[in-house]
Design a protein around this motif. Structure first.
Motif, mmCIF file in Angstrom:
data_model
loop_
_atom_site.group_PDB
_atom_site.id
_atom_site.type_symbol
_atom_site.label_atom_id
_atom_site.label_comp_id
_atom_site.label_asym_id
_atom_site.label_seq_id
_atom_site.Cartn_x
_atom_site.Cartn_y
_atom_site.Cartn_z
ATOM 1 N N THR A 83 49.753 28.351 35.522
ATOM 2 C CA THR A 83 49.056 29.360 36.312
ATOM 3 C C THR A 83 50.066 30.366 36.857
ATOM 4 O OG1 THR A 83 47.446 27.682 36.935
ATOM 5 C CG2 THR A 83 47.501 29.672 38.264
ATOM 6 N N LYS A 84 49.777 31.662 36.690
ATOM 7 C CA LYS A 84 50.669 32.695 37.212
ATOM 8 C C LYS A 84 50.727 32.621 38.737
ATOM 9 C CE LYS A 84 48.884 36.293 34.823
ATOM 10 N NZ LYS A 84 48.010 35.750 33.840
ATOM 11 N N PHE A 85 51.883 32.919 39.292
ATOM 12 C CA PHE A 85 52.089 32.866 40.740
ATOM 13 C C PHE A 85 51.085 33.725 41.499
ATOM 14 C CE2 PHE A 85 56.636 31.471 42.029
ATOM 15 C CZ PHE A 85 56.381 30.208 41.542
ATOM 16 N N ASN A 86 50.667 34.851 40.917
ATOM 17 C CA ASN A 86 49.804 35.750 41.681
ATOM 18 C C ASN A 86 48.408 35.168 41.891
ATOM 19 O OD1 ASN A 86 49.398 36.233 38.845
ATOM 20 N ND2 ASN A 86 48.135 37.977 39.437
ATOM 21 N N GLN A 87 48.047 34.075 41.221
ATOM 22 C CA GLN A 87 46.756 33.432 41.458
ATOM 23 C C GLN A 87 46.791 32.599 42.745
ATOM 24 O OE1 GLN A 87 44.085 34.142 39.852
ATOM 25 N NE2 GLN A 87 45.139 35.357 38.311
ATOM 26 N N PHE A 88 47.972 32.169 43.137
ATOM 27 C CA PHE A 88 48.129 31.431 44.387
ATOM 28 C C PHE A 88 48.203 32.437 45.531
ATOM 29 C CE2 PHE A 88 49.944 28.724 41.104
ATOM 30 C CZ PHE A 88 49.344 27.513 41.371
ATOM 31 N N LYS A 89 48.135 31.921 46.750
ATOM 32 C CA LYS A 89 48.215 32.791 47.922
ATOM 33 C C LYS A 89 49.593 33.454 47.939
ATOM 34 C CE LYS A 89 47.574 32.761 52.884
ATOM 35 N NZ LYS A 89 47.354 31.942 54.070
ATOM 36 N N LYS A 129 50.959 43.162 29.623
ATOM 37 C CA LYS A 129 50.394 43.840 28.456
ATOM 38 C C LYS A 129 48.887 43.672 28.342
ATOM 39 C CE LYS A 129 54.410 43.780 25.416
ATOM 40 N NZ LYS A 129 54.947 43.270 24.151
ATOM 41 N N ASN A 130 48.379 42.514 28.760
ATOM 42 C CA ASN A 130 46.948 42.266 28.637
ATOM 43 C C ASN A 130 46.136 42.851 29.787
ATOM 44 O OD1 ASN A 130 47.639 40.567 30.692
ATOM 45 N ND2 ASN A 130 47.086 38.679 29.633
ATOM 46 N N GLY A 131 46.771 43.609 30.681
ATOM 47 C CA GLY A 131 46.079 44.232 31.790
ATOM 48 C C GLY A 131 46.084 43.404 33.064
ATOM 49 N N ASN A 132 46.504 42.154 32.992
ATOM 50 C CA ASN A 132 46.581 41.301 34.175
ATOM 51 C C ASN A 132 47.811 41.655 35.001
ATOM 52 O OD1 ASN A 132 44.292 39.935 33.396
ATOM 53 N ND2 ASN A 132 45.418 38.284 32.409
ATOM 54 N N THR A 133 47.826 41.173 36.222
ATOM 55 C CA THR A 133 48.970 41.367 37.105
ATOM 56 C C THR A 133 49.714 40.047 37.212
ATOM 57 O OG1 THR A 133 47.732 43.000 38.362
ATOM 58 C CG2 THR A 133 49.673 42.078 39.416
ATOM 59 N N GLY A 134 51.032 40.115 37.305
ATOM 60 C CA GLY A 134 51.849 38.924 37.470
ATOM 61 C C GLY A 134 52.924 39.175 38.511
#
Length: 190
Positions: A83-89, A129-134
């Motif tokens: 899971t990418k860090f930006n999904q966590f708080k 690249k896929n438009g998501n943020t990380g």
């Protein structure tokens, strides 16, 4: 994805066969109901343990094999990808700048509820690249490579919930109870 939770009413096979055509239908409905309940229950437990939204977790818990009258078993699978860090708080930190009012000073990430907050001083948000943020960190060394940060997968969190709680036993008990309830309903008893 790996199969993490299987619900099978094999120990009721003799009773199911004795009930005729109504038995397999009731068993399939009971198993599928237990899988849906297990999915939402596991998502709630994971969201309590980690700082992930329950909707994010539930979306990554899939039911690829539902029970049918001809196949009285179903399974719940969890995504293994990290899971990418930006999904966590997470929180962008700022500091006073020399030529501007403020400038970025890294990102704080809290992974576990009640756990420590990790500060990444050289971290920044990046559009992938896929438009998501990380959340990424620039590595020192040749080429100044960028490293997108990841943590625990939903699959690992689900395995913890499956092994450390009574989820499997509760879902099997729920499926058995629902089976007998559906049988009563089909036989005209309310």
């Amino acid at each position: 994805m790996a199969s993490d939770l299987n619900i099978d009413l094999a120990n009721l096979a003799e009773h199911i066969r004795a009930t005729g055509a109504a038995g397999p239908r009731a068993a399939a409905l009971a198993i599928n109901g237990a899988l849906e309940l297990a999915r939402s229950d596991a998502a709630r437990h994971i969201a309590q343990r980690y700082t992930l939204p329950p909707s994010y977790v539930e979306y990554r818990l899939k039911i690829p094999h539902r029970a049918r009258e001809s196949r009285l078993a179903g399974s719940l699978q969890a995504r293994r990808r990290p899971t990418k860090f930006n999904q966590f708080k997470n929180t962008q930190k700022w500091k006073k700048g020399k030529t501007v009012a403020r400038k970025r000073a890294g990102i704080d990430v809290k992974i576990k509820t009640g756990g420590p907050t990790h500060h990444w001083g050289n971290a920044f948000y990046i559009r992938l690249k896929n438009g998501n943020t990380g959340i990424a960190v620039r590595n020192d060394g040749p080429g100044n490579a960028i490293d997108v940060k990841y943590s625990t997968s939903v699959g690992a969190a689900f395995r913890y919930v499956r092994d450390e709680t009574d989820l499997t036993q509760r879902m099997m008990a729920y499926a058995k109870t629902e089976f007998f309830r559906y049988m009563e309903k089909q036989n005209g008893h309310s």
